[in-house]
Scaffold this motif. Structure first.
Motif, PDB file in Angstrom:
ATOM      1  N   SER A   1       4.432  12.238 -15.508  1.00  0.00           N
ATOM      2  CA  SER A   1       3.322  12.589 -16.858  1.00  0.00           C
ATOM      3  C   SER A   1       3.198  14.191 -16.821  1.00  0.00           C
ATOM      4  O   SER A   1       3.261  14.766 -17.901  1.00  0.00           O
ATOM      5  N   LEU A   2       3.162  14.686 -15.614  1.00  0.00           N
ATOM      6  CA  LEU A   2       3.299  16.263 -15.669  1.00  0.00           C
ATOM      7  C   LEU A   2       4.485  16.914 -16.208  1.00  0.00           C
ATOM      8  O   LEU A   2       4.166  17.943 -17.006  1.00  0.00           O
ATOM      9  N   LEU A   3       5.580  16.402 -15.777  1.00  0.00           N
ATOM     10  CA  LEU A   3       6.905  17.072 -16.562  1.00  0.00           C
ATOM     11  C   LEU A   3       6.933  16.742 -17.817  1.00  0.00           C
ATOM     12  O   LEU A   3       7.678  17.332 -18.626  1.00  0.00           O
TER      13      LEU A   3
ATOM     14  N   ALA B   1       0.950  -1.208  -0.018  1.00  0.00           N
ATOM     15  CA  ALA B   1      -0.051   0.084   0.054  1.00  0.00           C
ATOM     16  C   ALA B   1       0.993   1.092   0.016  1.00  0.00           C
ATOM     17  O   ALA B   1       0.621   2.277  -0.731  1.00  0.00           O
ATOM     18  N   SER B   2       1.827   1.312   0.572  1.00  0.00           N
ATOM     19  CA  SER B   2       2.821   2.473   0.970  1.00  0.00           C
ATOM     20  C   SER B   2       3.485   2.712  -0.645  1.00  0.00           C
ATOM     21  O   SER B   2       3.561   3.897  -1.051  1.00  0.00           O
ATOM     22  N   TYR B   3       4.053   1.581  -0.797  1.00  0.00           N
ATOM     23  CA  TYR B   3       5.016   1.865  -2.126  1.00  0.00           C
ATOM     24  C   TYR B   3       4.361   2.023  -3.241  1.00  0.00           C
ATOM     25  O   TYR B   3       4.364   2.738  -4.023  1.00  0.00           O
ATOM     26  N   GLY B   4       3.005   1.482  -3.387  1.00  0.00           N
ATOM     27  CA  GLY B   4       2.145   1.569  -4.435  1.00  0.00           C
ATOM     28  C   GLY B   4       1.660   2.964  -4.479  1.00  0.00           C
ATOM     29  O   GLY B   4       1.596   3.691  -5.866  1.00  0.00           O
ATOM     30  N   GLU B   5       1.333   3.565  -3.392  1.00  0.00           N
ATOM     31  CA  GLU B   5       0.705   5.007  -3.760  1.00  0.00           C
ATOM     32  C   GLU B   5       1.855   5.859  -4.073  1.00  0.00           C
ATOM     33  O   GLU B   5       1.917   7.094  -4.773  1.00  0.00           O
ATOM     34  N   SER B   6       3.246   5.515  -3.593  1.00  0.00           N
ATOM     35  CA  SER B   6       4.317   6.419  -3.703  1.00  0.00           C
ATOM     36  C   SER B   6       4.527   6.428  -5.316  1.00  0.00           C
ATOM     37  O   SER B   6       4.817   7.134  -5.975  1.00  0.00           O
ATOM     38  N   TRP B   7       4.668   4.953  -5.870  1.00  0.00           N
ATOM     39  CA  TRP B   7       4.834   4.950  -7.247  1.00  0.00           C
ATOM     40  C   TRP B   7       3.758   5.662  -8.156  1.00  0.00           C
ATOM     41  O   TRP B   7       3.967   6.164  -9.383  1.00  0.00           O
ATOM     42  N   GLU B   8       2.542   5.513  -7.815  1.00  0.00           N
ATOM     43  CA  GLU B   8       1.510   6.296  -8.472  1.00  0.00           C
ATOM     44  C   GLU B   8       1.736   7.821  -8.506  1.00  0.00           C
ATOM     45  O   GLU B   8       1.737   8.331  -9.437  1.00  0.00           O
ATOM     46  N   GLN B   9       2.261   8.346  -7.384  1.00  0.00           N
ATOM     47  CA  GLN B   9       2.662   9.847  -7.243  1.00  0.00           C
ATOM     48  C   GLN B   9       3.679  10.087  -8.206  1.00  0.00           C
ATOM     49  O   GLN B   9       3.849  11.178  -9.043  1.00  0.00           O
ATOM     50  N   VAL B  10       4.832   9.075  -8.393  1.00  0.00           N
ATOM     51  CA  VAL B  10       5.995   9.223  -9.282  1.00  0.00           C
ATOM     52  C   VAL B  10       5.517   9.431 -10.812  1.00  0.00           C
ATOM     53  O   VAL B  10       5.825  10.079 -11.605  1.00  0.00           O
ATOM     54  N   LEU B  11       4.622   8.454 -11.042  1.00  0.00           N
ATOM     55  CA  LEU B  11       4.359   8.290 -12.638  1.00  0.00           C
ATOM     56  C   LEU B  11       3.388   9.608 -12.681  1.00  0.00           C
ATOM     57  O   LEU B  11       3.465  10.048 -13.942  1.00  0.00           O
TER      58      LEU B  11
ATOM     59  N   GLY C   1       4.434  17.018 -20.098  1.00  0.00           N
ATOM     60  CA  GLY C   1       3.719  17.781 -20.599  1.00  0.00           C
ATOM     61  C   GLY C   1       2.205  17.421 -20.508  1.00  0.00           C
ATOM     62  O   GLY C   1       1.516  18.022 -21.153  1.00  0.00           O
ATOM     63  N   TRP C   2       2.054  16.225 -19.923  1.00  0.00           N
ATOM     64  CA  TRP C   2       0.305  16.025 -19.927  1.00  0.00           C
ATOM     65  C   TRP C   2       0.134  15.467 -18.587  1.00  0.00           C
ATOM     66  O   TRP C   2       1.024  14.834 -18.126  1.00  0.00           O
ATOM     67  N   LEU C   3      -1.123  15.642 -18.201  1.00  0.00           N
ATOM     68  CA  LEU C   3      -1.463  15.180 -16.729  1.00  0.00           C
ATOM     69  C   LEU C   3      -2.273  14.142 -16.874  1.00  0.00           C
ATOM     70  O   LEU C   3      -3.445  14.052 -17.229  1.00  0.00           O
ATOM     71  N   ASP C   4      -1.815  12.924 -16.107  1.00  0.00           N
ATOM     72  CA  ASP C   4      -2.522  11.610 -16.070  1.00  0.00           C
ATOM     73  C   ASP C   4      -2.884  11.431 -14.747  1.00  0.00           C
ATOM     74  O   ASP C   4      -2.084  11.145 -14.205  1.00  0.00           O
ATOM     75  N   THR C   5      -4.303  11.575 -14.480  1.00  0.00           N
ATOM     76  CA  THR C   5      -4.656  11.406 -13.142  1.00  0.00           C
ATOM     77  C   THR C   5      -5.391  10.136 -12.994  1.00  0.00           C
ATOM     78  O   THR C   5      -5.711   9.529 -11.594  1.00  0.00           O
ATOM     79  N   THR C   6      -5.453   9.280 -14.070  1.00  0.00           N
ATOM     80  CA  THR C   6      -5.692   7.819 -13.719  1.00  0.00           C
ATOM     81  C   THR C   6      -4.969   6.604 -13.781  1.00  0.00           C
ATOM     82  O   THR C   6      -5.551   5.590 -13.655  1.00  0.00           O
ATOM     83  N   THR C   7      -3.614   6.945 -13.842  1.00  0.00           N
ATOM     84  CA  THR C   7      -2.711   5.959 -13.555  1.00  0.00           C
ATOM     85  C   THR C   7      -2.887   5.304 -12.185  1.00  0.00           C
ATOM     86  O   THR C   7      -2.821   5.694 -11.197  1.00  0.00           O
TER      87      THR C   7
END
Length: 114
Positions: free
Chosen positions: A31-33, A17-27, A35-41
């Motif tokens: 994606s923001l860097l 749970a901890s690592y999964g949330e962290s990696w979702e934030q990294v992804l 040039g596109w924002l993906d909030t569904t990953t």
């Protein structure tokens, strides 16, 4: 076997749970860097608990019949089934087989109300 694994599975669940949330934030940040924002990953985690295939199929079969979960939604939850398998199975449902086509033709030929 399950009793011996329970402590390990509890520790794995906390870290997952901890690592999964962290990696979702990294992804999302990547994606923001880019040039596109993906909030569904979302990360999809493999089930690491030891269970028999029969127990898993029985549990998901009950979810389909009792709870009304769509059958196709359970395909990816079966151990060893890949996304490619699920896509191939979905295509098989769409592609009519010869027996089904023959049955449809015979039904239409013998029943004028169809």
């Amino acid at each position: 076997m399950a009793a011996a694994e329970s402590g390990l599975q509890r520790r794995v669940g906390v870290r997952r749970a901890s690592y999964g949330e962290s990696w979702e934030q990294v992804l999302r940040l990547c994606s923001l860097l880019a040039g596109w924002l993906d909030t569904t990953t979302r990360l999809r985690r493999r089930d690491t608990e030891t269970r028999s295939l029969a127990a898993v199929v029985d549990a998901w079969g009950k979810a389909v019949t009792v709870l009304g979960v769509p059958e196709r939604a359970t395909w990816g939850r079966l151990p060893g089934v890949t996304d490619t398998d699920v896509q191939r199975w979905a295509k098989m449902l769409v592609t009519p087989d010869g027996h089904g086509l023959l049955a449809d033709v015979l039904t239409r030929a013998t029943d004028p109300t169809v």
